[in-house]
Write a protein that holds these residues in place. Structure first.
Motif, PDB file in Angstrom:
ATOM      1  N   MET A   1       0.833  -1.213   0.000  1.00  0.00           N
ATOM      2  CA  MET A   1       0.000   0.000   0.000  1.00  0.00           C
ATOM      3  C   MET A   1       0.871   1.268   0.000  1.00  0.00           C
ATOM      4  SD  MET A   1      -3.152   0.850  -0.107  1.00  0.00           S
ATOM      5  CE  MET A   1      -4.222   2.247   0.172  1.00  0.00           C
ATOM      6  N   LYS A   2       1.902   1.237   0.841  1.00  0.00           N
ATOM      7  CA  LYS A   2       2.807   2.390   0.912  1.00  0.00           C
ATOM      8  C   LYS A   2       3.536   2.585  -0.412  1.00  0.00           C
ATOM      9  CE  LYS A   2       3.696   2.345   5.901  1.00  0.00           C
ATOM     10  NZ  LYS A   2       4.750   2.227   6.954  1.00  0.00           N
ATOM     11  N   LYS A   3       3.912   1.452  -1.019  1.00  0.00           N
ATOM     12  CA  LYS A   3       4.610   1.540  -2.297  1.00  0.00           C
ATOM     13  C   LYS A   3       3.711   2.135  -3.369  1.00  0.00           C
ATOM     14  CE  LYS A   3       7.388  -1.235  -5.476  1.00  0.00           C
ATOM     15  NZ  LYS A   3       7.905  -2.602  -5.779  1.00  0.00           N
ATOM     16  N   MET A   4       2.426   1.775  -3.349  1.00  0.00           N
ATOM     17  CA  MET A   4       1.481   2.310  -4.323  1.00  0.00           C
ATOM     18  C   MET A   4       1.297   3.807  -4.123  1.00  0.00           C
ATOM     19  SD  MET A   4      -2.458   1.150  -5.068  1.00  0.00           S
ATOM     20  CE  MET A   4      -1.909  -0.498  -5.580  1.00  0.00           C
TER      21      MET A   4
ATOM     22  N   LYS B   1       3.436   5.848  -2.828  1.00  0.00           N
ATOM     23  CA  LYS B   1       4.667   6.507  -3.260  1.00  0.00           C
ATOM     24  C   LYS B   1       4.714   6.626  -4.777  1.00  0.00           C
ATOM     25  CE  LYS B   1       9.704   6.187  -2.841  1.00  0.00           C
ATOM     26  NZ  LYS B   1      10.832   5.382  -2.285  1.00  0.00           N
ATOM     27  N   THR B   2       4.268   5.563  -5.462  1.00  0.00           N
ATOM     28  CA  THR B   2       4.248   5.583  -6.929  1.00  0.00           C
ATOM     29  C   THR B   2       3.285   6.636  -7.446  1.00  0.00           C
ATOM     30  OG1 THR B   2       4.760   3.216  -6.979  1.00  0.00           O
ATOM     31  CG2 THR B   2       3.863   4.197  -8.990  1.00  0.00           C
ATOM     32  N   ILE B   3       2.098   6.702  -6.843  1.00  0.00           N
ATOM     33  CA  ILE B   3       1.102   7.706  -7.252  1.00  0.00           C
ATOM     34  C   ILE B   3       1.635   9.107  -7.027  1.00  0.00           C
ATOM     35  CG2 ILE B   3      -1.186   8.640  -6.751  1.00  0.00           C
ATOM     36  CD1 ILE B   3      -2.073   5.795  -6.073  1.00  0.00           C
TER      37      ILE B   3
ATOM     38  N   VAL C   1       3.791  14.197  -9.134  1.00  0.00           N
ATOM     39  CA  VAL C   1       4.869  15.195  -9.115  1.00  0.00           C
ATOM     40  C   VAL C   1       5.499  15.348 -10.489  1.00  0.00           C
ATOM     41  CG1 VAL C   1       7.175  15.696  -8.226  1.00  0.00           C
ATOM     42  CG2 VAL C   1       5.394  14.919  -6.667  1.00  0.00           C
ATOM     43  N   TYR C   2       5.841  14.216 -11.116  1.00  0.00           N
ATOM     44  CA  TYR C   2       6.464  14.283 -12.437  1.00  0.00           C
ATOM     45  C   TYR C   2       5.498  14.813 -13.483  1.00  0.00           C
ATOM     46  CZ  TYR C   2      10.623  11.823 -10.815  1.00  0.00           C
ATOM     47  OH  TYR C   2      11.782  11.476 -10.155  1.00  0.00           O
ATOM     48  N   GLY C   3       4.212  14.507 -13.307  1.00  0.00           N
ATOM     49  CA  GLY C   3       3.214  15.043 -14.226  1.00  0.00           C
ATOM     50  C   GLY C   3       3.120  16.554 -14.140  1.00  0.00           C
ATOM     51  N   LEU C   4       3.108  17.076 -12.914  1.00  0.00           N
ATOM     52  CA  LEU C   4       3.054  18.532 -12.731  1.00  0.00           C
ATOM     53  C   LEU C   4       4.324  19.203 -13.244  1.00  0.00           C
ATOM     54  CD1 LEU C   4       1.437  18.729  -9.167  1.00  0.00           C
ATOM     55  CD2 LEU C   4       0.357  19.262 -11.363  1.00  0.00           C
ATOM     56  N   LEU C   5       5.483  18.563 -12.985  1.00  0.00           N
ATOM     57  CA  LEU C   5       6.739  19.118 -13.481  1.00  0.00           C
ATOM     58  C   LEU C   5       6.775  19.129 -15.009  1.00  0.00           C
ATOM     59  CD1 LEU C   5       9.312  17.502 -11.014  1.00  0.00           C
ATOM     60  CD2 LEU C   5       8.595  19.892 -11.095  1.00  0.00           C
TER      61      LEU C   5
END
Length: 276
Positions: free
Chosen positions: A1-4, A6-8, A13-17
């Protein structure tokens, strides 16, 4: 769950950048594409993102539409002299405010710091009147002298110099080093990132300056590149393809300079407590 999660988060973040990068690069793409268009294509609707046929003549015509070589030389001279002069005065003032003790030091620093809140536009008339009294209008002096000092540069370097312990300064003095030797042998080498950042910001600011050179110069021999772009705006209209080609001439050197030295700007600012 934590990994998911973090991925989201990374995707967001990369989408906004990426969106921000596209937003910043779109005007540059539009400028270059318009430089290759015909006059009709640059104005037609709906817009065409890339010309059907590349018009290379726009670049040649843009270069010869005005004495751009003269403008280029003027811009290089003004940017180089103001940058070197501003760095030199900032180094001396920052050293005084950081390591020397004199009466009224903190009060003077506070007053000068408050001047950073004064808009540059408010200084145009006083500076112009002063330069007129010294008969410096339409000379390199008018383009250079008002920008040989910057308290932002002083403040930035003072923050950098403050990271050097005072004990090191006192030890150097005991060993026989003069203030001048300590400044150039210890402080300046340790503040290379800040100095480079200040220099780069000043070069870009001087290179892109439009209002001041327009006001204090009245002949083509003293114009700089941004002012020279007015050659493409006439009573009959604006030649957008040639204007965009000329704008590329103006912007390209600074864009390449920033790409090469942007890491020093980030390092210089982040190391001096100016983040946020």
């Amino acid at each position: 769950m934590k990994k998911m999660k973090k991925t989201i988060k990374q995707v967001v973040v990369y989408g906004l950048l990426s969106l921000g990068a596209i937003t910043m690069l779109l005007p540059f793409f539009w400028m270059i594409s318009t430089a290759f268009k015909t006059g009709f294509e640059s104005l037609q609707t709906p817009v065409t993102w890339w010309p059907k046929h590349l018009v290379w003549e726009n670049w040649v015509n843009a270069w010869y539409a005005a004495p751009f070589l003269r403008y280029l030389i003027n811009s290089v001279i003004v940017a180089a002299v103001t940058t070197v002069g501003q760095i030199f005065t900032a180094i001396l003032a920052a050293f005084a405010f950081s390591k020397l003790n004199f009466a009224g030091k903190n009060l003077l620093f506070t007053i000068l710091l408050a001047t950073m809140m004064v808009p540059v536009e408010m200084l145009i008339i006083p500076n112009f009147v002063t330069l007129s009294q010294f008969h410096l209008i339409n000379t390199y002096g008018a383009l250079i002298l008002p920008w040989l000092g910057s308290f932002f540069a002083v403040f930035t370097l003072r923050q950098s110099f403050n990271t050097i312990p005072d004990q090191l300064y006192y030890a150097a003095r005991i060993d026989g080093a003069s203030d001048w030797q300590f400044l150039w042998s210890v402080l300046v080498p340790n503040a290379k990132s800040s100095i480079t950042a200040i220099g780069l910001l000043q070069v870009i600011g001087s290179w892109n300056s439009f209002m001041w050179p327009l006001i204090v110069t009245n002949s083509e021999t003293m114009r700089t590149l941004p002012v020279g772009l007015q050659a493409f705006s006439t009573d009959s209209g604006i030649n957008y393809p040639e204007l965009m080609a000329a704008s590329t001439f103006v912007i390209l050197p600074m864009a390449l300079l920033y790409i090469c030295f942007n890491k020093y700007v980030v390092a210089g600012i982040s190391n001096n407590g100016l983040k946020g």
